[in-house]
Design a protein around this motif. Structure first.
Motif, PDB file in Angstrom:
ATOM      1  N   ASP A 184       8.446 -46.250  44.461  1.00 40.77           N
ATOM      2  CA  ASP A 184       7.818 -45.012  44.918  1.00 40.77           C
ATOM      3  C   ASP A 184       7.709 -43.949  43.829  1.00 40.77           C
ATOM      4  O   ASP A 184       7.348 -42.799  44.108  1.00 40.77           O
ATOM      5  CB  ASP A 184       8.571 -44.439  46.124  1.00 40.77           C
ATOM      6  N   GLU A 185       8.042 -44.302  42.572  1.00 43.60           N
ATOM      7  CA  GLU A 185       7.981 -43.391  41.421  1.00 43.60           C
ATOM      8  C   GLU A 185       9.036 -42.298  41.484  1.00 43.60           C
ATOM      9  O   GLU A 185       9.041 -41.389  40.668  1.00 43.60           O
ATOM     10  CB  GLU A 185       6.582 -42.743  41.295  1.00 43.60           C
ATOM     11  N   ARG A 186       9.953 -42.362  42.429  1.00 43.80           N
ATOM     12  CA  ARG A 186      11.045 -41.388  42.514  1.00 43.80           C
ATOM     13  C   ARG A 186      12.409 -42.083  42.489  1.00 43.80           C
ATOM     14  O   ARG A 186      13.399 -41.544  42.973  1.00 43.80           O
ATOM     15  CB  ARG A 186      10.905 -40.537  43.784  1.00 43.80           C
ATOM     16  N   GLY A 187      12.420 -43.285  41.942  1.00 47.79           N
ATOM     17  CA  GLY A 187      13.675 -43.998  41.781  1.00 47.79           C
ATOM     18  C   GLY A 187      14.015 -44.958  42.898  1.00 47.79           C
ATOM     19  O   GLY A 187      15.074 -45.583  42.880  1.00 47.79           O
ATOM     20  N   ARG A 188      13.129 -45.107  43.873  1.00 43.70           N
ATOM     21  CA  ARG A 188      13.392 -46.020  44.991  1.00 43.70           C
ATOM     22  C   ARG A 188      12.574 -47.291  44.816  1.00 43.70           C
ATOM     23  O   ARG A 188      11.345 -47.253  44.772  1.00 43.70           O
ATOM     24  CB  ARG A 188      13.043 -45.355  46.314  1.00 43.70           C
ATOM     25  N   HIS A 189      13.269 -48.412  44.727  1.00 37.47           N
ATOM     26  CA  HIS A 189      12.626 -49.705  44.553  1.00 37.47           C
ATOM     27  C   HIS A 189      12.864 -50.550  45.802  1.00 37.47           C
ATOM     28  O   HIS A 189      13.945 -50.504  46.391  1.00 37.47           O
ATOM     29  CB  HIS A 189      13.209 -50.437  43.341  1.00 37.47           C
ATOM     30  N   ARG A 190      11.866 -51.336  46.170  1.00 36.15           N
ATOM     31  CA  ARG A 190      12.005 -52.257  47.287  1.00 36.15           C
ATOM     32  C   ARG A 190      11.816 -53.681  46.776  1.00 36.15           C
ATOM     33  O   ARG A 190      10.755 -54.018  46.241  1.00 36.15           O
ATOM     34  CB  ARG A 190      10.987 -51.947  48.384  1.00 36.15           C
ATOM     35  N   LEU A 191      12.847 -54.499  46.967  1.00 36.82           N
ATOM     36  CA  LEU A 191      12.805 -55.888  46.522  1.00 36.82           C
ATOM     37  C   LEU A 191      13.212 -56.801  47.673  1.00 36.82           C
ATOM     38  O   LEU A 191      14.021 -56.421  48.528  1.00 36.82           O
ATOM     39  CB  LEU A 191      13.770 -56.125  45.355  1.00 36.82           C
ATOM     40  N   ALA A 192      12.691 -58.012  47.647  1.00 33.64           N
ATOM     41  CA  ALA A 192      13.144 -59.021  48.603  1.00 33.64           C
ATOM     42  C   ALA A 192      14.577 -59.422  48.261  1.00 33.64           C
ATOM     43  O   ALA A 192      14.944 -59.535  47.085  1.00 33.64           O
ATOM     44  CB  ALA A 192      12.231 -60.245  48.547  1.00 33.64           C
ATOM     45  N   THR A 193      15.403 -59.625  49.278  1.00 36.71           N
ATOM     46  CA  THR A 193      16.799 -60.018  49.073  1.00 36.71           C
ATOM     47  C   THR A 193      16.871 -61.290  48.233  1.00 36.71           C
ATOM     48  O   THR A 193      16.171 -62.266  48.531  1.00 36.71           O
ATOM     49  CB  THR A 193      17.480 -60.270  50.434  1.00 36.71           C
ATOM     50  N   PRO A 194      17.687 -61.314  47.178  1.00 37.38           N
ATOM     51  CA  PRO A 194      17.757 -62.514  46.331  1.00 37.38           C
ATOM     52  C   PRO A 194      18.425 -63.672  47.063  1.00 37.38           C
ATOM     53  O   PRO A 194      19.310 -63.490  47.890  1.00 37.38           O
ATOM     54  CB  PRO A 194      18.590 -62.057  45.127  1.00 37.38           C
ATOM     55  N   VAL A 195      17.991 -64.880  46.717  1.00 41.06           N
ATOM     56  CA  VAL A 195      18.480 -66.108  47.348  1.00 41.06           C
ATOM     57  C   VAL A 195      18.755 -67.136  46.260  1.00 41.06           C
ATOM     58  O   VAL A 195      18.019 -67.210  45.271  1.00 41.06           O
ATOM     59  CB  VAL A 195      17.426 -66.665  48.339  1.00 41.06           C
ATOM     60  N   ALA A 196      19.795 -67.938  46.447  1.00 36.93           N
ATOM     61  CA  ALA A 196      20.125 -68.975  45.478  1.00 36.93           C
ATOM     62  C   ALA A 196      18.997 -70.002  45.388  1.00 36.93           C
ATOM     63  O   ALA A 196      18.346 -70.331  46.381  1.00 36.93           O
ATOM     64  CB  ALA A 196      21.428 -69.663  45.861  1.00 36.93           C
ATOM     65  N   VAL A 197      18.778 -70.516  44.188  1.00 35.90           N
ATOM     66  CA  VAL A 197      17.761 -71.535  43.942  1.00 35.90           C
ATOM     67  C   VAL A 197      18.403 -72.908  44.148  1.00 35.90           C
ATOM     68  O   VAL A 197      19.413 -73.220  43.531  1.00 35.90           O
ATOM     69  CB  VAL A 197      17.204 -71.419  42.517  1.00 35.90           C
ATOM     70  N   LEU A 214      20.462 -42.460  39.812  1.00 34.72           N
ATOM     71  CA  LEU A 214      19.377 -42.884  38.929  1.00 34.72           C
ATOM     72  C   LEU A 214      18.317 -43.665  39.692  1.00 34.72           C
ATOM     73  O   LEU A 214      17.109 -43.426  39.549  1.00 34.72           O
ATOM     74  CB  LEU A 214      19.938 -43.760  37.800  1.00 34.72           C
ATOM     75  N   ALA A 215      18.747 -44.635  40.512  1.00 32.10           N
ATOM     76  CA  ALA A 215      17.794 -45.478  41.235  1.00 32.10           C
ATOM     77  C   ALA A 215      18.449 -46.041  42.484  1.00 32.10           C
ATOM     78  O   ALA A 215      19.669 -46.098  42.608  1.00 32.10           O
ATOM     79  CB  ALA A 215      17.300 -46.620  40.334  1.00 32.10           C
ATOM     80  N   ARG A 216      17.605 -46.438  43.425  1.00 29.88           N
ATOM     81  CA  ARG A 216      18.031 -47.114  44.640  1.00 29.88           C
ATOM     82  C   ARG A 216      17.240 -48.404  44.758  1.00 29.88           C
ATOM     83  O   ARG A 216      16.013 -48.390  44.603  1.00 29.88           O
ATOM     84  CB  ARG A 216      17.748 -46.266  45.893  1.00 29.88           C
TER      85      ARG A 216
END
Length: 375
Positions: A184-197, A169-171
């Protein structure tokens, strides 16, 4: 109905588990129902320290390392092959996961567990699977046999793996240096690595005694390596907060510390292997980092990118010589101390950046789950 999410976090190291607990708590606070599975008893105990109950799916699949965190490629290939082709292993896990799929709107695979790679391209299940992975890890997986098999075989393996991943479904590809979310509208998302607050202001004892915040994952167990690290930091005159499951039996070391990220955010500098989580903490809270580099493909890529991006860091390599390693650590530590400032403003800015990173993940996963629930 609230979104229902199943999160499978592999326990090869601890970065996947840290991400799982961060996202689980954040998603639950946002109203989602989240269940977590992992792949080892040690991983389950690690998550329990953060208040996450995570049953173990299977104890058969794991990447193999030596006691110095060097990846054992042949042993890993053998372990993965035995897991995939013995019916009482992967097929059994697929059978067990079927029931979880029925009760989930979204299934998160963090990162590249073979059972969910298989289910992620099969028509019956693929519309629920989201693969979460570091950009360097995917590259390392697709090029796993480069230089170890004939070129056409290695390339074919890479293309098959890429096709299998991209059928889901998604990456969600993450990296410590990514900025705003991209799709990219084809299921590929780029996010910054999550970090604890973390808290924006140091505790009193932290401001009085600045330390090096050391975290080594459980694969580090070589006594001489710890000897050299301890001696090098001592020679540099830097007190250290030492965390590492593989060294829990040594004086002054802790097996785990649920507040280590807070210590790292307020430290003089961080000491860790160049995993995505450690580099993200250094980037978000703008702390210098001493990278302990071993033979692990994706971490070598990460270390190279840290240099390209101008992150304040030094690299030391363990080659089996404790006195020489200690001298390298001491020299790197002294250089990093010169780059350290007493900067509560940086920590406050980092806290806001961490909040924004985490929110991007929560919104995306909830949106994907809600979209599936409406079908």
């Amino acid at each position: 109905m609230p979104p229902r999410i199943l999160y499978l976090a592999t326990a090869d190291a601890r970065g996947h588990l840290m991400r799982a607990q961060l996202l689980t708590h954040a998603l639950r606070e946002a109203g989602a129902q989240v269940r977590v599975l992992t792949t080892s008893d040690e991983g389950a105990r690690f998550l329990a320290g953060f208040g996450i109950d995570a049953p173990v799916l299977s104890r058969h699949y794991a990447v193999q390392f030596d006691t110095q965190q060097n990846m054992l490629r042949r042993e890993t290939d053998r372990n993965v092959a035995l897991y995939m082709f013995r019916p009482e292993r992967m097929l059994r896990d697929v059978w067990r996961l079927r029931a979880h799929f029925r009760d989930a709107d979204l299934v998160v695979n963090d990162s590249f567990h073979p059972a969910l790679l298989l289910m992620g391209w099969l028509p019956l299940w693929r519309r629920k699977v989201v693969h979460v992975y570091g950009a360097s890890l995917r590259h390392a997986l697709e090029t796993n046999f480069g230089g170890r098999m004939p070129g056409f075989v290695a390339r074919l393996f890479g293309r098959i793996v890429a096709w299998q991943i991209d059928r889901s479904l998604a990456r969600i590809e993450h990296d410590f240096a990514y900025g705003e979310p991209r799709h990219d509208e084809r299921g590929r998302h780029r996010l910054a690595t999550p970090v604890a607050v973390v808290d924006a202001v140091d505790r009193g004892d932290a401001t009085q005694h600045r330390v090096a915040a050391v975290y080594l994952n459980p694969h580090f167990q070589e006594p001489a390596l710890a000897d050299g690290l301890e001696q090098g930091l001592a020679d540099a005159g830097v007190p250290a907060h030492l965390v590492g499951e593989g060294y829990a039996h040594r004086p002054h070391w802790h097996a785990r510390d649920e507040h280590w990220i807070e210590a790292a955010a307020h430290s003089s500098f961080i000491v860790s292997a160049p995993g995505m989580a450690a580099l993200s903490i250094a980037a978000v809270y703008r702390r210098p980092i001493l990278l302990l580099l071993t033979d692990q493909p994706e971490q070598a890529i990460n270390a190279g990118r840290a240099a390209q991006l101008g992150l304040a860091h030094r690299v030391v390599v363990w080659r089996g010589d404790a006195p020489k390693f200690a001298r390298a650590v001491a020299g790197a530590a002294q250089e990093l101390l010169a780059a350290t400032a007493d900067d509560a403003v940086r920590t406050a800015d980092g806290r806001q950046a961490a909040i924004e990173r985490l929110q991007h993940w929560v919104v995306l996963l909830n949106t994907l789950a809600a979209s599936n629930a409406q079908r």
